[in-house]
Design an enzyme around this catalytic site. Sequence first.
Site, short mmCIF file in Angstrom:
data_model
loop_
_atom_site.label_atom_id
_atom_site.label_comp_id
_atom_site.label_asym_id
_atom_site.label_seq_id
_atom_site.Cartn_x
_atom_site.Cartn_y
_atom_site.Cartn_z
N CYS A 118 0.57 0.72 -11.44
CA CYS A 118 1.14 2.04 -11.02
C CYS A 118 2.58 2.23 -11.31
O CYS A 118 3.12 3.15 -10.88
CB CYS A 118 0.98 1.75 -9.72
SG CYS A 118 -0.51 0.90 -8.89
N HIS B 222 -3.54 9.18 -6.30
CA HIS B 222 -2.65 8.28 -7.28
C HIS B 222 -3.20 8.14 -8.30
O HIS B 222 -4.34 7.95 -8.74
CB HIS B 222 -2.81 6.89 -6.45
CG HIS B 222 -1.97 5.64 -6.85
ND1 HIS B 222 -1.39 5.67 -8.09
CD2 HIS B 222 -1.72 4.62 -6.28
CE1 HIS B 222 -0.50 4.64 -8.19
NE2 HIS B 222 -0.56 3.93 -7.01
N LYS C 131 1.50 12.10 -3.44
CA LYS C 131 0.28 11.35 -3.65
C LYS C 131 -0.78 11.69 -2.59
O LYS C 131 -1.81 11.94 -2.98
CB LYS C 131 0.15 9.73 -3.62
CG LYS C 131 0.72 9.09 -4.85
CD LYS C 131 0.55 7.68 -4.59
CE LYS C 131 1.30 6.88 -5.91
NZ LYS C 131 2.90 6.52 -5.92
N GLU D 211 8.00 -0.41 1.94
CA GLU D 211 8.75 0.61 1.32
C GLU D 211 9.91 1.31 2.39
O GLU D 211 10.87 1.45 1.88
CB GLU D 211 8.10 1.97 0.82
CG GLU D 211 8.67 3.01 -0.19
CD GLU D 211 7.86 3.61 -0.89
OE1 GLU D 211 6.58 3.83 -0.75
OE2 GLU D 211 8.58 4.32 -1.94
N HIS E 284 6.77 5.80 -3.63
CA HIS E 284 5.60 5.14 -3.96
C HIS E 284 4.46 5.49 -3.10
O HIS E 284 3.65 6.14 -3.61
CB HIS E 284 5.56 3.51 -4.16
CG HIS E 284 4.52 3.21 -5.01
ND1 HIS E 284 4.43 3.54 -6.34
CD2 HIS E 284 3.73 2.27 -4.93
CE1 HIS E 284 3.28 3.07 -6.57
NE2 HIS E 284 2.65 2.30 -5.89
N PHE F 22 1.09 -3.13 -8.71
CA PHE F 22 0.17 -4.41 -8.47
C PHE F 22 0.78 -5.30 -9.62
O PHE F 22 1.35 -4.84 -10.72
CB PHE F 22 -1.32 -3.89 -8.78
CG PHE F 22 -1.95 -3.78 -7.82
CD1 PHE F 22 -1.42 -3.48 -6.10
CD2 PHE F 22 -3.39 -3.51 -7.71
CE1 PHE F 22 -2.34 -3.43 -5.32
CE2 PHE F 22 -4.26 -3.36 -6.51
CZ PHE F 22 -3.71 -3.32 -5.40
#
Lengths: 404, 86
Positions: free
Chosen positions: A163, A332, A327, A306, A295, A391
Amino acid sequence: MVKRVVITGQGAISSLGLNADATLSGMREGRLGISDLEFRDVERLSIRIGGQIKNFDAQSHFTRQQISLFDRFTQFAVLAAAEAIAQSGLEFTPELSEKSGVILGTSGGGLQTQDDNFRLVYQEGKNRVHPFIVPRLMNNAAASHVSMIYNLTGPTFTVATACASSNHAMGQAFHMIRAGMTDVMLTGGSESMLCFGGIKAWEGLRVMSKDACRPFSADRNGMVQGEGAAVFVFEEFEHAKARGANILAEVVGFAMSSDASDIVMPNKDGAKRAISGALRDAGLNVDDIGYINAHGTGTTANDKTECQAVNEIFGDHAKNLRMSSTKSMHGHLIGGTGAVELLACIMALREGVIAPTVSHRVSDPDCQMNVVPNVAQQAKITATLSNAFAFGGLNAVIALRAAP
Amino acid sequence: MSDSVKTKVIAIIAEQAMLDITEVSLDASLDDLGVDSLGLVEAVFAIEEEFDVQVPFNANETENADFDISTVKSMIAAVEKLVAEA
Protein backbone atom coordinates in the site's frame (compact mmCIF):
# COMPACT_ATOMS: atom_id res chain seq x y z
CA MET A 1 23.83 21.19 -5.13
CA VAL A 2 20.34 20.38 -3.92
CA LYS A 3 17.68 21.06 -6.55
CA ARG A 4 14.06 21.96 -5.98
CA VAL A 5 11.35 19.69 -7.37
CA VAL A 6 7.97 20.79 -8.70
CA ILE A 7 4.94 19.05 -10.21
CA THR A 8 4.05 20.24 -13.70
CA GLY A 9 1.53 17.65 -14.83
CA GLN A 10 -0.99 15.21 -13.42
CA GLY A 11 -3.05 12.42 -14.92
CA ALA A 12 -5.34 9.85 -13.38
CA ILE A 13 -8.03 7.28 -13.86
CA SER A 14 -10.19 5.97 -11.03
CA SER A 15 -13.72 4.87 -10.27
CA LEU A 16 -14.47 8.57 -9.70
CA GLY A 17 -13.57 9.46 -13.28
CA LEU A 18 -11.55 8.56 -16.33
CA ASN A 19 -9.06 11.45 -15.99
CA ALA A 20 -7.59 13.67 -13.28
CA ASP A 21 -10.21 16.43 -13.56
CA ALA A 22 -13.09 13.96 -13.37
CA THR A 23 -11.47 12.22 -10.40
CA LEU A 24 -11.02 15.59 -8.66
CA SER A 25 -14.63 16.55 -9.39
CA GLY A 26 -15.67 13.37 -7.64
CA MET A 27 -13.52 14.22 -4.64
CA ARG A 28 -14.84 17.80 -4.55
CA GLU A 29 -18.44 16.56 -4.64
CA GLY A 30 -17.83 13.76 -2.16
CA ARG A 31 -19.07 11.27 -4.71
CA LEU A 32 -19.09 7.56 -3.93
CA GLY A 33 -17.11 5.60 -6.51
CA ILE A 34 -17.77 2.26 -4.84
CA SER A 35 -20.30 -0.07 -6.40
CA ASP A 36 -21.09 -3.74 -7.00
CA LEU A 37 -18.15 -5.58 -8.52
CA GLU A 38 -18.63 -6.99 -12.00
CA PHE A 39 -16.34 -9.79 -13.13
CA ARG A 40 -16.34 -13.52 -13.67
CA ASP A 41 -17.08 -15.69 -10.61
CA VAL A 42 -17.97 -12.69 -8.40
CA GLU A 43 -20.87 -14.74 -7.02
CA ARG A 44 -18.31 -17.03 -5.35
CA LEU A 45 -17.01 -14.11 -3.25
CA SER A 46 -18.31 -12.87 0.08
CA ILE A 47 -16.91 -9.38 -0.67
CA ARG A 48 -18.69 -7.98 -3.72
CA ILE A 49 -18.08 -4.22 -3.69
CA GLY A 50 -15.17 -2.14 -4.91
CA GLY A 51 -14.04 1.07 -6.55
CA GLN A 52 -14.22 -0.57 -9.96
CA ILE A 53 -13.77 1.47 -13.12
CA LYS A 54 -16.86 0.79 -15.19
CA ASN A 55 -17.54 2.30 -18.64
CA PHE A 56 -13.86 1.90 -19.56
CA ASP A 57 -13.30 0.56 -23.05
CA ALA A 58 -9.68 -0.45 -23.62
CA GLN A 59 -10.28 -0.84 -27.36
CA SER A 60 -11.12 2.84 -27.74
CA HIS A 61 -7.69 3.79 -26.33
CA PHE A 62 -5.34 1.07 -27.52
CA THR A 63 -4.64 -1.01 -30.61
CA ARG A 64 -5.12 -4.77 -30.61
CA GLN A 65 -1.33 -5.22 -30.47
CA GLN A 66 -1.04 -2.91 -27.47
CA ILE A 67 -3.81 -4.74 -25.65
CA SER A 68 -2.02 -8.04 -26.21
CA LEU A 69 0.87 -6.53 -24.21
CA PHE A 70 -0.95 -4.22 -21.76
CA ASP A 71 -2.55 -5.69 -18.67
CA ARG A 72 -5.26 -3.44 -17.23
CA PHE A 73 -2.78 -1.95 -14.72
CA THR A 74 -0.51 -0.97 -17.63
CA GLN A 75 -3.43 0.51 -19.56
CA PHE A 76 -4.29 2.71 -16.58
CA ALA A 77 -0.68 3.86 -16.15
CA VAL A 78 -0.22 4.66 -19.84
CA LEU A 79 -3.42 6.75 -19.95
CA ALA A 80 -2.53 8.64 -16.78
CA ALA A 81 1.01 9.29 -18.06
CA ALA A 82 -0.32 10.63 -21.37
CA GLU A 83 -2.58 13.06 -19.55
CA ALA A 84 0.20 14.23 -17.24
CA ILE A 85 2.68 14.78 -20.06
CA ALA A 86 0.11 16.65 -22.13
CA GLN A 87 -0.60 18.98 -19.23
CA SER A 88 3.09 19.57 -18.56
CA GLY A 89 3.68 20.68 -22.16
CA LEU A 90 7.05 18.93 -22.13
CA GLU A 91 8.75 17.93 -25.36
CA PHE A 92 11.35 15.25 -24.92
CA THR A 93 14.41 16.21 -26.96
CA PRO A 94 17.20 13.61 -27.12
CA GLU A 95 19.09 15.54 -24.40
CA LEU A 96 16.09 15.74 -22.09
CA SER A 97 15.18 12.08 -22.70
CA GLU A 98 18.43 10.97 -21.16
CA LYS A 99 17.70 13.09 -18.09
CA SER A 100 14.17 11.72 -17.74
CA GLY A 101 12.87 8.48 -16.26
CA VAL A 102 9.85 6.63 -14.94
CA ILE A 103 9.27 5.26 -11.43
CA LEU A 104 5.88 3.72 -10.79
CA GLY A 105 4.40 1.82 -7.88
CA THR A 106 2.27 -1.30 -8.11
CA SER A 107 1.62 -4.21 -5.82
CA GLY A 108 -0.18 -6.81 -7.91
CA GLY A 109 1.27 -5.87 -11.30
CA GLY A 110 -0.45 -7.85 -14.02
CA LEU A 111 -2.67 -9.74 -11.64
CA GLN A 112 -5.61 -9.81 -14.08
CA THR A 113 -3.36 -11.52 -16.62
CA GLN A 114 -2.24 -14.06 -14.04
CA ASP A 115 -5.80 -14.70 -12.89
CA ASP A 116 -7.11 -15.21 -16.43
CA ASN A 117 -4.30 -17.51 -17.46
CA PHE A 118 -4.16 -19.58 -14.29
CA ARG A 119 -7.86 -20.15 -14.83
CA LEU A 120 -7.17 -21.29 -18.40
CA VAL A 121 -4.51 -23.81 -17.49
CA TYR A 122 -5.78 -25.06 -14.12
CA GLN A 123 -9.55 -24.83 -14.36
CA GLU A 124 -10.14 -25.17 -18.07
CA GLY A 125 -7.26 -27.59 -18.59
CA LYS A 126 -5.71 -25.75 -21.52
CA ASN A 127 -2.12 -26.57 -22.28
CA ARG A 128 -1.29 -23.42 -24.19
CA VAL A 129 -1.35 -19.73 -23.20
CA HIS A 130 -0.79 -16.56 -25.22
CA PRO A 131 2.92 -16.00 -25.90
CA PHE A 132 3.03 -12.57 -24.17
CA ILE A 133 1.80 -13.55 -20.70
CA VAL A 134 5.16 -12.88 -19.05
CA PRO A 135 5.77 -9.39 -20.49
CA ARG A 136 2.12 -8.60 -19.77
CA LEU A 137 2.07 -9.66 -16.13
CA MET A 138 5.48 -8.42 -14.97
CA ASN A 139 5.36 -5.64 -12.39
CA ASN A 140 7.63 -3.36 -14.40
CA ALA A 141 5.52 -3.57 -17.57
CA ALA A 142 3.73 -0.26 -16.91
CA ALA A 143 6.93 1.70 -16.24
CA SER A 144 8.63 0.16 -19.25
CA HIS A 145 5.79 0.98 -21.63
CA VAL A 146 5.63 4.60 -20.44
CA SER A 147 9.40 4.80 -20.97
CA MET A 148 9.11 3.34 -24.48
CA ILE A 149 6.17 5.46 -25.60
CA TYR A 150 7.92 8.74 -24.70
CA ASN A 151 11.51 7.58 -25.25
CA LEU A 152 12.46 8.35 -21.64
CA THR A 153 15.89 6.74 -21.37
CA GLY A 154 16.93 7.63 -17.82
CA PRO A 155 16.34 5.67 -14.58
CA THR A 156 13.19 3.56 -14.91
CA PHE A 157 11.86 0.94 -12.51
CA THR A 158 8.94 -0.26 -10.42
CA VAL A 159 8.52 -0.16 -6.67
CA ALA A 160 6.41 -2.78 -4.91
CA THR A 161 5.83 -2.04 -1.23
CA ALA A 162 2.15 -3.00 -1.02
CA CYS A 163 0.00 0.00 0.00
CA ALA A 164 3.01 2.35 0.11
CA SER A 165 4.27 1.51 -3.41
CA SER A 166 3.24 4.81 -5.00
CA ASN A 167 4.60 6.95 -2.18
CA HIS A 168 7.88 5.07 -2.23
CA ALA A 169 8.01 5.46 -6.03
CA MET A 170 7.33 9.20 -5.89
CA GLY A 171 9.88 9.55 -3.10
CA GLN A 172 12.56 7.98 -5.29
CA ALA A 173 11.63 10.25 -8.20
CA PHE A 174 11.85 13.27 -5.89
CA HIS A 175 15.27 12.20 -4.61
CA MET A 176 16.66 11.70 -8.10
CA ILE A 177 15.73 15.17 -9.28
CA ARG A 178 16.80 16.76 -6.01
CA ALA A 179 20.19 15.07 -6.30
CA GLY A 180 20.65 16.32 -9.86
CA MET A 181 20.52 12.85 -11.42
CA THR A 182 17.53 13.67 -13.62
CA ASP A 183 15.48 16.71 -14.70
CA VAL A 184 12.10 15.06 -15.27
CA MET A 185 10.47 11.98 -13.76
CA LEU A 186 7.14 10.39 -14.59
CA THR A 187 6.01 8.95 -11.28
CA GLY A 188 2.99 7.63 -9.41
CA GLY A 189 1.40 4.22 -9.46
CA SER A 190 -1.18 1.89 -10.88
CA GLU A 191 -3.20 -1.09 -9.69
CA SER A 192 -5.85 -3.45 -10.98
CA MET A 193 -6.57 -6.19 -8.47
CA LEU A 194 -10.32 -6.38 -8.88
CA CYS A 195 -10.61 -9.93 -10.17
CA PHE A 196 -11.71 -13.18 -8.59
CA GLY A 197 -8.29 -14.28 -7.35
CA GLY A 198 -7.36 -10.78 -6.23
CA ILE A 199 -10.39 -10.34 -3.98
CA LYS A 200 -10.51 -13.98 -2.86
CA ALA A 201 -7.05 -13.62 -1.35
CA TRP A 202 -8.05 -10.43 0.49
CA GLU A 203 -11.24 -11.96 1.86
CA GLY A 204 -9.18 -14.40 3.86
CA LEU A 205 -7.66 -11.65 5.99
CA ARG A 206 -11.09 -10.73 7.34
CA VAL A 207 -10.42 -7.02 7.06
CA MET A 208 -12.68 -6.19 4.11
CA SER A 209 -16.06 -4.48 4.40
CA LYS A 210 -19.14 -5.84 2.66
CA ASP A 211 -20.96 -2.50 2.56
CA ALA A 212 -18.74 0.62 2.66
CA CYS A 213 -15.36 2.10 3.52
CA ARG A 214 -15.94 4.34 6.56
CA PRO A 215 -12.59 5.69 7.74
CA PHE A 216 -12.62 7.38 11.17
CA SER A 217 -16.27 6.48 11.70
CA ALA A 218 -16.92 4.48 14.88
CA ASP A 219 -19.11 2.04 12.92
CA ARG A 220 -16.39 1.20 10.36
CA ASN A 221 -16.03 -2.42 9.36
CA GLY A 222 -13.07 -2.54 7.04
CA MET A 223 -11.47 -1.60 3.79
CA VAL A 224 -12.82 -1.62 0.25
CA GLN A 225 -10.54 -2.09 -2.73
CA GLY A 226 -10.33 0.17 -5.75
CA GLU A 227 -8.41 0.27 -9.01
CA GLY A 228 -6.82 2.86 -11.26
CA ALA A 229 -3.72 4.98 -11.57
CA ALA A 230 -2.26 8.43 -11.18
CA VAL A 231 0.93 9.67 -12.78
CA PHE A 232 2.67 13.01 -12.21
CA VAL A 233 5.40 14.93 -13.97
CA PHE A 234 8.03 15.80 -11.37
CA GLU A 235 10.41 18.41 -12.77
CA GLU A 236 13.47 20.27 -11.60
CA PHE A 237 12.30 23.77 -10.60
CA GLU A 238 14.73 25.83 -12.73
CA HIS A 239 13.98 23.64 -15.73
CA ALA A 240 10.24 24.20 -15.27
CA LYS A 241 10.69 27.94 -14.67
CA ALA A 242 12.91 28.39 -17.72
CA ARG A 243 10.23 26.99 -20.02
CA GLY A 244 7.42 28.88 -18.30
CA ALA A 245 5.66 25.74 -17.13
CA ASN A 246 2.49 25.90 -15.06
CA ILE A 247 3.55 24.63 -11.63
CA LEU A 248 0.89 22.71 -9.70
CA ALA A 249 2.78 22.26 -6.42
CA GLU A 250 6.26 21.79 -5.00
CA VAL A 251 7.48 18.49 -3.56
CA VAL A 252 9.41 19.51 -0.47
CA GLY A 253 9.94 16.45 1.68
CA PHE A 254 9.86 12.68 1.85
CA ALA A 255 10.63 10.13 4.51
CA MET A 256 10.27 6.41 4.90
CA SER A 257 10.56 4.00 7.79
CA SER A 258 10.08 0.35 8.63
CA ASP A 259 8.16 -0.77 11.70
CA ALA A 260 10.24 -3.94 11.90
CA SER A 261 7.49 -5.38 14.07
CA ASP A 262 4.53 -7.12 12.39
CA ILE A 263 3.70 -8.22 8.85
CA VAL A 264 0.15 -6.79 8.94
CA MET A 265 -0.50 -4.79 12.11
CA PRO A 266 0.41 -1.09 11.88
CA ASN A 267 2.76 0.47 14.37
CA LYS A 268 2.42 3.97 15.76
CA ASP A 269 6.14 4.57 16.21
CA GLY A 270 6.96 3.61 12.63
CA ALA A 271 4.23 5.92 11.36
CA LYS A 272 5.50 8.75 13.57
CA ARG A 273 9.05 8.38 12.32
CA ALA A 274 7.88 8.66 8.70
CA ILE A 275 5.65 11.69 9.39
CA SER A 276 8.20 13.60 11.45
CA GLY A 277 10.92 12.60 8.99
CA ALA A 278 8.98 14.13 6.10
CA LEU A 279 8.43 17.35 8.04
CA ARG A 280 12.13 17.55 8.91
CA ASP A 281 13.19 16.79 5.33
CA ALA A 282 10.84 19.54 4.09
CA GLY A 283 11.99 22.06 6.69
CA LEU A 284 8.36 22.47 7.76
CA ASN A 285 7.01 23.01 11.27
CA VAL A 286 3.94 21.14 12.44
CA ASP A 287 1.81 24.28 12.25
CA ASP A 288 2.70 24.80 8.58
CA ILE A 289 0.62 21.73 7.69
CA GLY A 290 -3.06 22.44 6.98
CA TYR A 291 -4.13 19.14 5.45
CA ILE A 292 -3.13 15.50 5.73
CA ASN A 293 -4.34 12.95 3.24
CA ALA A 294 -4.59 10.01 5.61
CA HIS A 295 -3.75 6.43 4.88
CA GLY A 296 -7.25 5.98 6.37
CA THR A 297 -8.10 2.46 5.24
CA GLY A 298 -11.20 2.16 7.39
CA THR A 299 -9.81 -0.72 9.42
CA THR A 300 -9.91 -0.39 13.18
CA ALA A 301 -6.19 -1.02 13.47
CA ASN A 302 -5.13 1.63 10.94
CA ASP A 303 -7.47 4.41 11.98
CA LYS A 304 -6.61 4.21 15.66
CA THR A 305 -2.86 4.01 15.07
CA GLU A 306 -2.84 6.78 12.48
CA CYS A 307 -4.86 9.18 14.64
CA GLN A 308 -2.62 8.53 17.63
CA ALA A 309 0.52 9.08 15.57
CA VAL A 310 -0.79 12.35 14.11
CA ASN A 311 -2.02 13.62 17.48
CA GLU A 312 1.28 12.89 19.17
CA ILE A 313 3.30 14.65 16.48
CA PHE A 314 1.05 17.64 15.92
CA GLY A 315 0.07 18.21 19.57
CA ASP A 316 -2.18 21.27 19.95
CA HIS A 317 -2.10 21.93 16.21
CA ALA A 318 -3.89 18.60 15.58
CA LYS A 319 -7.22 20.29 16.30
CA ASN A 320 -6.59 22.87 13.54
CA LEU A 321 -5.62 20.24 10.99
CA ARG A 322 -7.89 18.66 8.47
CA MET A 323 -7.27 14.99 7.79
CA SER A 324 -9.40 13.04 5.34
CA SER A 325 -9.36 9.67 3.65
CA THR A 326 -10.37 9.75 0.01
CA LYS A 327 -10.29 5.93 0.03
CA SER A 328 -13.86 6.27 1.26
CA MET A 329 -14.72 7.40 -2.30
CA HIS A 330 -12.34 5.60 -4.70
CA GLY A 331 -11.46 2.61 -2.55
CA HIS A 332 -7.98 1.42 -1.65
CA LEU A 333 -5.89 1.25 -4.81
CA ILE A 334 -3.15 -0.68 -2.95
CA GLY A 335 0.02 -0.01 -4.98
CA GLY A 336 -1.60 2.91 -6.81
CA THR A 337 -3.29 4.53 -3.87
CA GLY A 338 -0.73 7.13 -2.81
CA ALA A 339 -0.65 8.51 -6.34
CA VAL A 340 -4.41 9.03 -6.65
CA GLU A 341 -4.43 10.50 -3.14
CA LEU A 342 -1.70 13.01 -4.00
CA LEU A 343 -4.29 14.60 -6.30
CA ALA A 344 -6.28 15.56 -3.19
CA CYS A 345 -3.19 17.22 -1.69
CA ILE A 346 -2.58 19.22 -4.86
CA MET A 347 -6.25 20.25 -4.97
CA ALA A 348 -6.04 21.45 -1.36
CA LEU A 349 -3.00 23.60 -2.20
CA ARG A 350 -4.28 24.98 -5.52
CA GLU A 351 -7.98 25.42 -4.84
CA GLY A 352 -8.32 25.42 -1.07
CA VAL A 353 -10.77 22.54 -1.38
CA ILE A 354 -10.32 19.71 1.11
CA ALA A 355 -11.68 16.41 -0.16
CA PRO A 356 -14.02 14.75 2.34
CA THR A 357 -14.14 11.39 4.09
CA VAL A 358 -17.49 10.10 2.84
CA SER A 359 -19.71 7.37 4.35
CA HIS A 360 -18.82 8.81 7.77
CA ARG A 361 -21.67 8.27 10.25
CA VAL A 362 -20.52 8.13 13.86
CA SER A 363 -17.83 10.18 15.59
CA ASP A 364 -15.09 7.91 16.95
CA PRO A 365 -13.55 8.76 20.35
CA ASP A 366 -10.24 7.43 19.00
CA CYS A 367 -10.32 9.84 16.04
CA GLN A 368 -11.18 13.23 17.51
CA MET A 369 -9.91 15.38 14.65
CA ASN A 370 -11.48 17.27 11.77
CA VAL A 371 -11.76 14.32 9.41
CA VAL A 372 -13.80 16.38 6.91
CA PRO A 373 -16.88 14.18 7.23
CA ASN A 374 -18.96 13.69 4.07
CA VAL A 375 -18.69 17.20 2.62
CA ALA A 376 -15.63 19.00 1.25
CA GLN A 377 -14.36 21.98 3.21
CA GLN A 378 -12.73 25.24 2.13
CA ALA A 379 -9.48 26.34 3.69
CA LYS A 380 -6.32 28.14 2.67
CA ILE A 381 -3.63 25.48 2.78
CA THR A 382 0.07 26.12 2.21
CA ALA A 383 1.52 22.69 2.99
CA THR A 384 0.20 19.12 3.07
CA LEU A 385 1.28 15.59 3.91
CA SER A 386 0.22 12.34 2.28
CA ASN A 387 0.54 9.23 4.45
CA ALA A 388 1.02 5.63 3.32
CA PHE A 389 1.51 2.80 5.81
CA ALA A 390 1.84 -0.56 4.12
CA PHE A 391 1.49 -4.19 5.09
CA GLY A 392 4.96 -5.33 5.95
CA GLY A 393 5.31 -2.28 8.20
CA LEU A 394 6.66 -0.03 5.45
CA ASN A 395 5.79 3.64 5.79
CA ALA A 396 6.26 6.49 3.30
CA VAL A 397 5.15 10.10 3.74
CA ILE A 398 5.38 12.91 1.18
CA ALA A 399 5.23 16.65 1.92
CA LEU A 400 3.99 19.17 -0.65
CA ARG A 401 3.94 22.95 -0.56
CA ALA A 402 1.99 25.39 -2.71
CA ALA A 403 3.65 26.28 -6.01
CA PRO A 404 6.52 28.78 -5.53
CA MET B 1 -21.82 -28.97 23.93
CA SER B 2 -21.21 -31.83 21.57
CA ASP B 3 -17.91 -33.48 22.27
CA SER B 4 -16.76 -33.66 18.70
CA VAL B 5 -17.16 -29.92 18.01
CA LYS B 6 -15.67 -29.05 21.38
CA THR B 7 -12.66 -31.33 20.92
CA LYS B 8 -11.98 -30.12 17.41
CA VAL B 9 -12.29 -26.40 18.26
CA ILE B 10 -10.00 -26.82 21.25
CA ALA B 11 -7.49 -28.64 19.07
CA ILE B 12 -7.59 -25.80 16.52
CA ILE B 13 -7.09 -23.15 19.20
CA ALA B 14 -4.36 -25.19 20.91
CA GLU B 15 -2.46 -25.40 17.66
CA GLN B 16 -2.55 -21.62 17.19
CA ALA B 17 -1.61 -21.06 20.82
CA MET B 18 1.18 -23.65 20.54
CA LEU B 19 -0.19 -25.29 23.69
CA ASP B 20 -1.20 -28.82 24.62
CA ILE B 21 -4.99 -29.32 24.42
CA THR B 22 -5.05 -29.93 28.18
CA GLU B 23 -3.79 -26.36 28.69
CA VAL B 24 -6.74 -24.76 26.86
CA SER B 25 -9.38 -23.99 29.47
CA LEU B 26 -12.92 -23.20 28.42
CA ASP B 27 -13.00 -19.88 30.24
CA ALA B 28 -9.76 -18.59 28.74
CA SER B 29 -9.81 -15.76 26.19
CA LEU B 30 -7.64 -15.97 23.10
CA ASP B 31 -5.54 -13.23 24.60
CA ASP B 32 -4.97 -15.35 27.74
CA LEU B 33 -3.78 -18.17 25.50
CA GLY B 34 -1.43 -15.90 23.56
CA VAL B 35 -3.32 -16.08 20.26
CA ASP B 36 -2.78 -12.83 18.33
CA SER B 37 -4.88 -11.34 15.51
CA LEU B 38 -3.17 -13.42 12.83
CA GLY B 39 -3.62 -16.55 14.94
CA LEU B 40 -7.31 -15.77 15.30
CA VAL B 41 -7.75 -15.38 11.53
CA GLU B 42 -5.97 -18.70 11.00
CA ALA B 43 -8.16 -20.36 13.62
CA VAL B 44 -11.30 -19.05 11.90
CA PHE B 45 -10.01 -20.45 8.61
CA ALA B 46 -9.26 -23.82 10.22
CA ILE B 47 -12.79 -23.92 11.69
CA GLU B 48 -14.31 -23.22 8.28
CA GLU B 49 -12.23 -25.97 6.70
CA GLU B 50 -12.91 -28.48 9.49
CA PHE B 51 -16.68 -28.01 9.68
CA ASP B 52 -17.34 -26.78 6.14
CA VAL B 53 -19.11 -23.64 7.39
CA GLN B 54 -18.81 -19.89 6.73
CA VAL B 55 -17.79 -18.05 9.88
CA PRO B 56 -19.20 -14.50 9.96
CA PHE B 57 -16.08 -12.89 11.39
CA ASN B 58 -14.70 -9.43 10.58
CA ALA B 59 -11.53 -8.37 12.38
CA ASN B 60 -12.69 -4.74 12.41
CA GLU B 61 -15.77 -5.33 14.49
CA THR B 62 -14.95 -5.47 18.16
CA GLU B 63 -18.27 -7.10 18.98
CA ASN B 64 -19.06 -9.81 16.48
CA ALA B 65 -22.65 -10.50 17.40
CA ASP B 66 -22.82 -13.58 15.21
CA PHE B 67 -19.53 -15.08 16.25
CA ASP B 68 -18.54 -14.45 19.84
CA ILE B 69 -14.78 -14.86 20.25
CA SER B 70 -14.53 -13.69 23.86
CA THR B 71 -13.69 -17.12 25.31
CA VAL B 72 -12.97 -20.65 24.13
CA LYS B 73 -16.40 -21.62 25.41
CA SER B 74 -18.19 -18.89 23.45
CA MET B 75 -16.32 -19.87 20.29
CA ILE B 76 -17.36 -23.51 20.70
CA ALA B 77 -20.97 -22.44 21.18
CA ALA B 78 -20.81 -20.23 18.07
CA VAL B 79 -19.37 -23.08 16.00
CA GLU B 80 -22.03 -25.49 17.27
CA LYS B 81 -24.67 -23.03 16.14
CA LEU B 82 -23.08 -22.74 12.70
CA VAL B 83 -22.79 -26.51 12.35
CA ALA B 84 -26.42 -26.98 13.39
CA GLU B 85 -27.56 -24.41 10.83
CA ALA B 86 -25.39 -25.81 8.04
